[in-house]
Enzyme design. Structure first.
Site, PDB file in Angstrom:
ATOM      1  CD  GLU A  98      -1.551  -2.457   1.260  1.00  0.00           C
ATOM      2  OE1 GLU A  98      -1.711  -3.265   0.324  1.00  0.00           O
ATOM      3  OE2 GLU A  98      -0.985  -2.770   2.322  1.00  0.00           O
ATOM      4  CG  ASN A 156       5.686  -8.611  -2.329  1.00  0.00           C
ATOM      5  OD1 ASN A 156       5.749  -9.420  -1.399  1.00  0.00           O
ATOM      6  ND2 ASN A 156       4.698  -7.748  -2.459  1.00  0.00           N
ATOM      7  CD  GLU A 157       1.124 -10.187  -2.237  1.00  0.00           C
ATOM      8  OE1 GLU A 157       0.486 -10.703  -1.297  1.00  0.00           O
ATOM      9  OE2 GLU A 157       0.852  -9.068  -2.706  1.00  0.00           O
ATOM     10  CD  GLU A 232       2.333  -9.613   2.566  1.00  0.00           C
ATOM     11  OE1 GLU A 232       1.122  -9.320   2.409  1.00  0.00           O
ATOM     12  OE2 GLU A 232       3.252  -9.162   1.859  1.00  0.00           O
ATOM     13  CE1 TYR A 298      -2.647  -3.911   5.813  1.00  0.00           C
ATOM     14  CE2 TYR A 298      -2.938  -5.523   7.555  1.00  0.00           C
ATOM     15  CZ  TYR A 298      -2.822  -5.218   6.214  1.00  0.00           C
ATOM     16  OH  TYR A 298      -2.885  -6.221   5.269  1.00  0.00           O
TER      17      TYR A 298
END
Length: 581
Positions: A98, A156-157, A232, A298
């Site tokens: 984000e 990442n991802e 995560e 968050y």
């Protein structure tokens, strides 16, 4: 020499080791508070801290590197080691998080035809140049070199973005060639295609999820992944402007967390979210464009300002029950909060007047901010109308993200995201005097940090402006980034008259403590405190107050600069509690 190995499970110095980790982003926390947050992580029973490394803050301009202050990843890692914690680093070119543009530097978009997150030679040249500087700083921090870093991530991802194995191989080989010798890993959503597309030969695979642990770990087992790790574990979620504040049920979170403890290894995302200071929030764009708020609270285990939550207490109990022993007894204290009362506005200058004092660029046609060498903030496009007597419609081609069209200083249209993709037709034609000023203020609300829209993130106006039925040429363009906001002068002009402006205000502090800035009655804009950009505010919420950590305050006089774009102003208060909606 210490060792970390991946076999049937993880082994630290030859002994089985269960990774119990939490995410803290050093770049979202003022350095004076790193120790407090890390101690609270350890006191909950965790043994490892994880952090991303965002490219865009470390190479803000091509070839210009910055690892100072909040960017000092080496100091953060060394502090974690001092406190007896292991460290997982995720130094991918792309991090998501984000964070603005997923951590990619905006200057990449000045390259014509560049393709991101693949083996495109132009993109990879920049990645490898960055790695030359970054890896020489990170490799001495590895456990094999006397440091605390036990693993580093490749990309990442990636499985939810692309399927270019050559790209992942190039990143893996680049890290190895530059001295990374600890285990490498990838992390992807625990879905079949994501796990398959994100696979990199010789690199350990992990999964990301926030619920349904047995199902997700079962899917990973079917893909031959062992040991099982959730890199995560989403114990909360982030907020978008104009949407309700996201909050999860602590009881549901801890039940999923307990299941992970029984089945494998975990990194809690986020243990402590912190704040996207500056203009570094990202955005999502699926059905529509959704920029994220300044706070990265968050709904994490610690609050935005580092306070212990019910979720923290439940997670600590779960870890103690799983281990059969109490978590470490570490003295941790809540940082003080103070309400300093009302700040007093000292000056105001209309935004257009302030911007006229800044240097501008003359161009036949509008140019995107990236092509101007600007990354964040606002870009103002100014012209004079000679031929038009009315404006019936206007269209900004390839413009992002929010535009205010002003005629002789007054806003006649405000266009947001999807509204910029089509012509704006006025209900009644707008009369134009000969020689009228037309100004278009375009705001970068945050580049998309996830998904297929990332290559279409040039901000400002990238192609042109259509007035009625014709292209309009001849523009003076001014970049209004954070440095420009600091440089804009003061002018005492009395009360604001419904136009965008730059406001100055002061308040006094006897003893600095954490506080929260509330702008009651204001519209939208950016706030700087003593030259430091706190972030954005917007009346649509959910976030209603901006967090100010005590280390940003000075004893005595403190000055606020408020760039407000809606022509609205109100009261300015320093409160002793957050308000996330």
């Amino acid at each position: 020499m210490r060792t970390f190995e991946i076999r049937d499970t993880f082994y630290l110095d030859g002994e089985p080791f269960q990774i119990l980790s939490g995410s803290i982003h050093y770049f979202r926390v003022v350095p004076a508070y790193w120790r407090d947050r890390l101690l609270k992580l350890k006191a909950m029973g965790l043994n490892t801290v994880e952090t991303y490394v965002p490219w865009n803050i470390h190479e803000p301009k091509k070839g210009r590197f910055d690892f100072s202050g909040m960017r000092d990843v080496e100091a953060f890692v060394r502090l974690a080691q001092e406190l007896g914690l292991c460290v997982i680093l995720r130094p991918s070119p792309y991090i998501c998080a984000e964070w603005e543009f997923g951590g990619l530097p905006a200057w990449l978009l000045a390259e014509e035809g560049i393709r991101l997150r693949c083996s495109d030679p132009c993109y990879m040249t920049h990645v490898l140049d960055y790695y030359d500087e970054l890896m020489k700083r990170l490799t001495p921090l590895q456990i094999t070199h006397g440091g605390p870093v036990i693993m580093m991530q490749v990309e990442n991802e990636y499985g939810s973005y692309g399927d270019d194995p050559a790209y992942l191989d190039m990143l893996r080989d680049a890290m190895r060639a530059r001295g990374v010798d600890v285990p490498l890993f990838t992390s992807d959503g625990a879905e079949p295609d994501m796990l398959a597309c994100g696979r990199c030969e010789g690199v350990f695979r992990t999964g990301n999820f926030g619920a349904h642990t047995a199902e997700r770990f079962g899917m990973m087992t079917q893909h031959g992944i062992k040991p099982l790790m959730c890199t995560e574990f989403w114990c909360g979620w982030f907020d978008h402007w104009g949407a309700p504040h996201s909050a999860s049920n602590p009881g549901d979170c801890v039940r999923d967390f307990e299941e992970i403890l029984r089945m494998g290894h975990v990194n809690i995302y986020m243990f402590h979210g912190g704040t996207s200071f500056g203009l570094m929030n990202g955005a999502n764009h699926f059905d529509r464009y959704e920029p994220q708020v300044t706070s990265y609270d968050y709904d994490a285990v610690l609050t935005e300002d580092g306070r212990i939550t019910e979720k923290y207490r439940l997670f600590r109990q779960a870890i103690e029950a799983h281990r059969g022993e109490a978590a470490p007894e570490i003295a941790v204290a809540e940082t003080p909060r103070r309400a300093y009362g009302e700040a007093q506005r000292t000056s105001f200058i209309p935004l257009l007047e302030a911007v006229r004092l800044l240097p501008s660029v003359r161009s036949v046609h509008p140019v995107s901010m990236e092509r101007l060498g600007q990354s964040y903030g606002y870009t103002l496009y100014h012209t004079v109308l000679v031929h038009e007597r009315t404006i019936r419609r206007i269209q900004l081609l390839d413009a992002r993200d929010r535009a205010q069209v002003m005629l002789d200083g007054r806003v006649i249209a405000t266009l947001l995201a999807e509204e910029l993709e089509r012509p704006f037709v006025f209900e009644e034609p707008v009369w134009v005097r000969e020689g009228a000023s037309l100004d278009i203020l375009v705001e970068n609300l945050g580049r998309v940090n996830y998904g297929d829209k990332m290559e279409r993130q040039r901000k400002g106006i990238d192609r042109g402006v259509l007035i009625n039925a014709h292209f309009h040429y001849g523009w003076d363009i001014t970049c209004l980034d954070e440095d420009a906001m600091r440089a804009m002068g003061d002018a005492n002009t009395g009360e604001p008259d419904g136009v965008p402006g730059v406001h100055r205000a002061v308040f006094h502090v006897d003893a600095p403590a954490d506080t929260f800035l509330e702008l009651a009655g204001w519209g939208k804009g950016v706030v700087q405190l003593n030259g430091f950009t706190l972030g954005r505010f917007w009346e649509i919420g959910p976030q209603r107050r901006l967090y100010i950590p005590a280390p940003l305050l000075t004893a005595g006089k403190n000055e606020l600069t408020i760039v407000e774009t809606e022509g609205r102003s109100g009261e300015i208060w320093l409160r002793d509690a957050p308000d996330l909606g």
